[in-house]
Scaffold this active site. Structure first.
Site, PDB file in Angstrom:
ATOM      1  N   LYS A   1       0.600   5.582  -2.767  1.00 25.97           N
ATOM      2  CA  LYS A   1       0.346   4.192  -3.659  1.00 25.97           C
ATOM      3  C   LYS A   1      -0.936   4.155  -4.238  1.00 25.97           C
ATOM      4  O   LYS A   1      -1.103   3.175  -5.078  1.00 25.97           O
ATOM      5  CB  LYS A   1       0.892   2.781  -2.667  1.00 25.97           C
TER       6      LYS A   1
ATOM      7  N   ASN B   1       5.496   7.953   2.975  1.00 23.53           N
ATOM      8  CA  ASN B   1       6.319   6.819   3.726  1.00 23.53           C
ATOM      9  C   ASN B   1       6.675   7.564   5.018  1.00 23.53           C
ATOM     10  O   ASN B   1       7.393   8.554   5.130  1.00 23.53           O
ATOM     11  CB  ASN B   1       7.515   6.702   2.959  1.00 23.53           C
TER      12      ASN B   1
END
Length: 211
Positions: free
Chosen positions: A1, A39
């Site tokens: 991110k 993730n």
């Protein structure tokens, strides 16, 4: 991110990387190092336990977009990345685990439905919702002006910026952000930070951080 961030969360990660890179240039008593995670499967907030709960309730399993992809890593891989980064660090580096190819979220959902003994679309429905504001269809591991360099550790690479960040610019930018925080400008702060991250080392006045 942290790569091409679209949200305050991603921008805060990128800012943290800037701090680590800058301190790596000027701090010699303490070694600072950062890692970029994908993730983490099964962690708090991971899509896997969310899908598992939705399947247990009989569905539907909700996926934001049929084309959405993410990079995934296991909890042991995440822990090893942190430990290895500490061992490899000389100061200011950003390490990234080689996580292979990104995974389509809809494929993950369908596989979990099958593993639970159901058939996607028949036994358990899959529904597509719209991406949330700032949510990207695809996440990237390195940004423009960065290259991946191998390290002595298998599957761990280092992200190297072509032009190093100026530590004085990083400090002045953080000071400008602090003034916005102290002024209570919550409405504009996130937007300005995201705009700033898009061009590290650029003109702070262009994004309203000139004091």
């Amino acid at each position: 991110k942290a790569v091409y961030p679209k949200t305050a969360m991603g921008a805060s990660k990128a800012l943290a990387e800037w701090v680590v890179e800058a301190l790596g240039q000027i701090e010699h008593e303490t070694t600072f190092v950062a890692v970029r995670f994908g993730n983490v499967l099964g962690s708090s907030g991971s899509v896997v336990p969310i899908f598992r709960e939705q399947i247990a309730r009989g569905g539907p399993v909700t996926v934001t977009d049929p084309e959405m992809t993410r990079y995934f890593m296991t909890i042991p891989e995440a822990a090893q990345l942190v430990l290895q980064a500490g061992a490899l660090a000389e100061g200011g580096e950003i390490f990234i685990l080689d996580m292979g190819e990104p995974v389509k979220i809809v494929d993950l959902a369908n596989n979990m439905i099958r593993l639970a003994g159901y058939e996607p679309g028949a036994g358990i429905a899959v529904e597509f919702t719209k991406p949330r504001p700032g949510e990207k269809l695809h996440e990237e591991l390195i940004g423009a002006g960065e290259d991946l360099h191998p390290t002595a550790a298998k599957r761990i690479n280092r992200a190297v910026r072509g032009t190093p960040l100026d530590p004085e610019w990083v400090e002045s930018t953080l000071n400008a952000l602090e003034h916005l925080v102290m002024a209570g400008d919550e409405a504009n702060l996130a937007e300005r930070v995201v705009a700033l991250i898009a061009a590290p080392g650029g003109d702070t006045a262009a994004v309203g951080l000139d004091g």
